[in-house]
Write a protein that holds these residues in place. Structure first.
Motif, mmCIF file in Angstrom:
data_model
loop_
_atom_site.group_PDB
_atom_site.id
_atom_site.type_symbol
_atom_site.label_atom_id
_atom_site.label_comp_id
_atom_site.label_asym_id
_atom_site.label_seq_id
_atom_site.Cartn_x
_atom_site.Cartn_y
_atom_site.Cartn_z
ATOM 1 N N LEU A 3 -3.708 57.553 40.860
ATOM 2 C CA LEU A 3 -4.325 58.876 40.885
ATOM 3 C C LEU A 3 -5.499 58.935 39.921
ATOM 4 C CD1 LEU A 3 -4.211 61.823 41.892
ATOM 5 C CD2 LEU A 3 -2.702 62.321 39.945
ATOM 6 N N GLU A 4 -5.322 58.341 38.738
ATOM 7 C CA GLU A 4 -6.397 58.346 37.741
ATOM 8 C C GLU A 4 -7.591 57.526 38.218
ATOM 9 O OE1 GLU A 4 -4.116 56.859 34.530
ATOM 10 O OE2 GLU A 4 -2.984 58.721 34.307
ATOM 11 N N THR A 5 -7.317 56.384 38.848
ATOM 12 C CA THR A 5 -8.402 55.561 39.379
ATOM 13 C C THR A 5 -9.140 56.310 40.488
ATOM 14 O OG1 THR A 5 -7.146 53.550 38.891
ATOM 15 C CG2 THR A 5 -8.992 53.346 40.430
ATOM 16 N N PHE A 6 -8.372 56.954 41.366
ATOM 17 C CA PHE A 6 -8.982 57.760 42.424
ATOM 18 C C PHE A 6 -9.842 58.871 41.833
ATOM 19 C CE2 PHE A 6 -8.558 61.869 44.613
ATOM 20 C CZ PHE A 6 -9.275 61.603 45.769
ATOM 21 N N ALA A 7 -9.359 59.494 40.755
ATOM 22 C CA ALA A 7 -10.087 60.604 40.157
ATOM 23 C C ALA A 7 -11.439 60.171 39.624
ATOM 24 C CB ALA A 7 -9.258 61.235 39.035
ATOM 25 N N ILE A 8 -11.511 58.940 39.090
ATOM 26 C CA ILE A 8 -12.784 58.434 38.592
ATOM 27 C C ILE A 8 -13.818 58.382 39.717
ATOM 28 C CG2 ILE A 8 -13.958 56.396 37.684
ATOM 29 C CD1 ILE A 8 -12.422 57.798 35.554
ATOM 30 N N PHE A 9 -13.424 57.792 40.835
ATOM 31 C CA PHE A 9 -14.357 57.661 41.960
ATOM 32 C C PHE A 9 -14.605 59.003 42.643
ATOM 33 C CE2 PHE A 9 -12.569 53.394 41.411
ATOM 34 C CZ PHE A 9 -13.739 52.668 41.290
ATOM 35 N N TRP A 10 -13.594 59.847 42.664
ATOM 36 C CA TRP A 10 -13.749 61.189 43.226
ATOM 37 C C TRP A 10 -14.749 61.992 42.391
ATOM 38 C CZ3 TRP A 10 -13.007 63.660 47.540
ATOM 39 C CH2 TRP A 10 -12.911 65.052 47.572
ATOM 40 N N THR A 11 -14.657 61.840 41.058
ATOM 41 C CA THR A 11 -15.606 62.517 40.181
ATOM 42 C C THR A 11 -17.012 61.995 40.414
ATOM 43 O OG1 THR A 11 -13.889 62.806 38.492
ATOM 44 C CG2 THR A 11 -16.180 63.020 37.777
ATOM 45 N N LEU A 12 -17.141 60.685 40.529
ATOM 46 C CA LEU A 12 -18.451 60.066 40.754
ATOM 47 C C LEU A 12 -19.070 60.572 42.049
ATOM 48 C CD1 LEU A 12 -20.623 57.996 39.977
ATOM 49 C CD2 LEU A 12 -19.284 56.259 41.207
ATOM 50 N N VAL A 13 -18.287 60.552 43.123
ATOM 51 C CA VAL A 13 -18.792 61.007 44.424
ATOM 52 C C VAL A 13 -19.108 62.496 44.379
ATOM 53 C CG1 VAL A 13 -18.182 61.355 46.840
ATOM 54 C CG2 VAL A 13 -17.605 59.203 45.709
ATOM 55 N N GLY A 14 -18.195 63.282 43.801
ATOM 56 C CA GLY A 14 -18.386 64.727 43.758
ATOM 57 C C GLY A 14 -19.599 65.139 42.942
ATOM 58 N N VAL A 15 -19.745 64.566 41.747
ATOM 59 C CA VAL A 15 -20.884 64.912 40.898
ATOM 60 C C VAL A 15 -22.192 64.469 41.556
ATOM 61 C CG1 VAL A 15 -22.015 64.434 38.687
ATOM 62 C CG2 VAL A 15 -19.561 64.928 38.751
ATOM 63 N N THR A 16 -22.177 63.303 42.190
ATOM 64 C CA THR A 16 -23.376 62.830 42.894
ATOM 65 C C THR A 16 -23.770 63.797 44.002
ATOM 66 O OG1 THR A 16 -22.814 60.513 42.432
ATOM 67 C CG2 THR A 16 -24.372 60.937 44.219
ATOM 68 N N ALA A 17 -22.787 64.249 44.774
ATOM 69 C CA ALA A 17 -23.067 65.203 45.852
ATOM 70 C C ALA A 17 -23.625 66.512 45.295
ATOM 71 C CB ALA A 17 -21.790 65.469 46.648
ATOM 72 N N ILE A 18 -23.046 66.971 44.184
ATOM 73 C CA ILE A 18 -23.504 68.216 43.566
ATOM 74 C C ILE A 18 -24.950 68.076 43.081
ATOM 75 C CG2 ILE A 18 -23.192 69.719 41.557
ATOM 76 C CD1 ILE A 18 -20.150 69.200 41.857
ATOM 77 N N VAL A 19 -25.201 66.986 42.354
ATOM 78 C CA VAL A 19 -26.531 66.770 41.779
ATOM 79 C C VAL A 19 -27.601 66.705 42.867
ATOM 80 C CG1 VAL A 19 -27.978 65.096 40.560
ATOM 81 C CG2 VAL A 19 -25.698 65.636 39.684
ATOM 82 N N ILE A 20 -27.352 65.893 43.877
ATOM 83 C CA ILE A 20 -28.357 65.712 44.932
ATOM 84 C C ILE A 20 -28.580 67.010 45.703
ATOM 85 C CG2 ILE A 20 -28.843 64.547 47.111
ATOM 86 C CD1 ILE A 20 -27.447 62.074 45.978
#
Length: 485
Positions: free
Chosen positions: A183-200
């Motif tokens: 779950l923690e590993t998934f959260a890292i990549f989920w955060t990366l994808v989510g923040v990238t989507a938000i920023v762009i």
């Protein structure tokens, strides 16, 4: 058996403890857990109202940089001490081990109770913030009059959402402990994808335009009424502490910077009744309720995952304190559940009950959430400072000399910054956000802070004075029990 696990268990036994909790984290997983506990994009989202009241985008950007540097000093200080005493008792055990015999029982008691109170109230604040953030996220959808669909929510409806989130965040670590690393590993990549989507998305769409760099970095617009002003465990855990802070700084900076370029009206954001400006910012930037809500989903998910991490941390610190007989019913709360991967289930349930009971205060005051988040920071800051203060002021850093994470003069500088921050943070987080104080804006953190100390002091004189002996009298430290302390 894994040789690293054997070594870690041997080291724990040398400190006087029997290894009971399962070990399923590598150094990288430990870093991930530190990252998830902080959940910076989520945490910044649910507390952004303070930045809006304090001055807008420059407060967000420069404040984050300064605070991150301070937190790095705190992390380095704790990492050095933790490399000497890597136990689940954390700062509580470290304070006892480092303190002179005549003071160690009282010092450990204060540190331990502060650590427990901080973890419980922070867990409560995280879960309640997720409930409030979820409600405000739904408000991006409005009726024909422009009123959010949850604008008429009553206190009991908010509490029920909080109750559901609390049950979920406790059920996941209770029944899926062996899956937490995934779950923690998934959260890292989920955060990366989510923040990238938000920023762009918000930078490209920017439905209401973009601000200049001068506005983002220099245009202070204070709304608060306050005057303007300067705006292996021994190896794995220290690395994880510092690595987590570095990751959090980067994640926070990358999250805040694009938001600063698309902020709508600052006074409006600072005075939102919900205290949650991020959903309106997203809606303003995208020009779409559906688009804004889709961008909010990663943050909502991260809030739940952060809650799971906080529950895990809180239950283990309560278990560690109960293991030394320092809380009522310690015999019950120090047990682990072998059928559920050796988790401290009883301690976890105790934390949950306390959180749900404290959450009832929301029925009497909607400002209660601010008190719990503020007092959580105050308690944890105090607990983190205890071993650092003892190591620096009483032991002159002698115990750090031969540890596996000794930073020498840099470590000394970080110790000083850590203690200075503690002296500032406790009064700082007791202050109201707005200078003009009302029933709803009053900060009750100081009341809760003093209340917890009264309870812990009363329990010490009723029971601890005669019975509390501190951590086990074995290991590398010569523990001496002094009568009457």
């Amino acid at each position: 058996m894994d040789p690293d696990k054997i070594t870690a268990d041997s080291n724990l036994e040398a400190l006087g403890y029997t290894p009971e909790l399962s070990r399923n984290r590598s150094t990288l997983h430990a870093v991930f857990m530190c990252f998830i506990l902080a959940s910076v994009p989520y945490g910044l989202s649910t507390t952004m109202a303070y930045s809006m009241a304090g001055g807008g985008s420059p407060t967000m950007i420069w404040g984050w940089i300064v605070v991150s540097l301070i937190m790095l000093c705190v992390a380095v200080s704790l990492a050095e001490v933790t490399s000497v005493y890597p136990t689940a008792g954390g700062v509580y055990y470290q304070t006892f081990a480092l303190c002179p015999p005549q003071y160690r029982r009282v010092a450990a008691w204060i540190c331990g109770w502060a650590f427990i109170a901080g973890n419980i109230t922070i867990t409560l604040a995280v879960n309640f913030a997720t409930a409030l953030f979820f409600i405000e996220s739904l408000n991006v959808f409005t009726d024909s009059a422009g009123v959010g669909i949850t604008a008429d929510f009553h206190a009991y409806q908010t509490y029920l959402i909080f109750l559901g989130i609390t049950l979920i965040t406790h059920a996941i670590p209770a029944f899926g402990n062996k899956w937490l690393t995934y779950l923690e590993t998934f959260a890292i990549f989920w955060t990366l994808v989510g923040v990238t989507a938000i920023v762009i998305t918000i930078l490209v769409v920017a439905d209401n335009g973009r601000h200049s760099a001068k506005y983002v970095f220099t245009s202070f617009e204070p709304q608060s009424g306050w005057p303007d002003e300067v705006r292996q465990p021994a190896i794995q855990v220290p690395r994880a502490i510092v690595g987590g802070v570095v990751l959090n700084f980067l994640a926070g900076f990358l999250f805040l910077l694009p938001l600063a370029f698309v902020l709508p009206d600052i006074p409006m954001l600072a005075n939102l009744a919900s205290g949650q400006p991020v959903p309106p910012i997203f809606k303003s930037a995208t020009g779409s309720a559906a688009g804004a809500f889709c961008l909010l989903i990663p943050l909502l998910s991260l809030g739940v995952i952060c809650g799971v991490g906080c529950v895990t941390a809180a239950s283990r610190c309560v278990w560690a304190f109960a293991r030394d007989g320092a809380i009522p019913g310690s015999g019950w709360f120090k047990k682990v559940n072998p059928s559920l991967d050796n988790i401290p289930l009883n301690s976890m349930m105790l934390c949950m009950v306390i959180e749900l009971l404290l959450g009832l205060i929301y029925f009497g005051s909607t400002a209660a959430y601010n008190a719990f988040s503020g007092v959580g920071v105050m308690f944890l800051t105090l607990s983190y400072a205890c071993p650092v203060a003892v190591s620096l002021l009483l032991r002159k850093r002698k115990d750090i000399q031969n540890c596996s994470f000794n930073l020498g003069s840099l470590g000394l500088f970080c110790n000083i910054v850590c203690l200075a921050w503690t002296l500032l943070a406790i009064p700082l987080f007791s202050m109201p956000t707005f200078m003009e104080v009302t029933k709803e804006t009053m900060n009750y953190a100081s009341v809760v802070f003093v209340g917890f100390f009264i309870i812990s002091a009363a329990w010490y004189w009723v029971w601890g004075y005669e019975n509390y002996a501190g951590p086990p009298a074995e290991g590398n430290v010569s523990f001496v029990s002094e009568p009457g302390l």
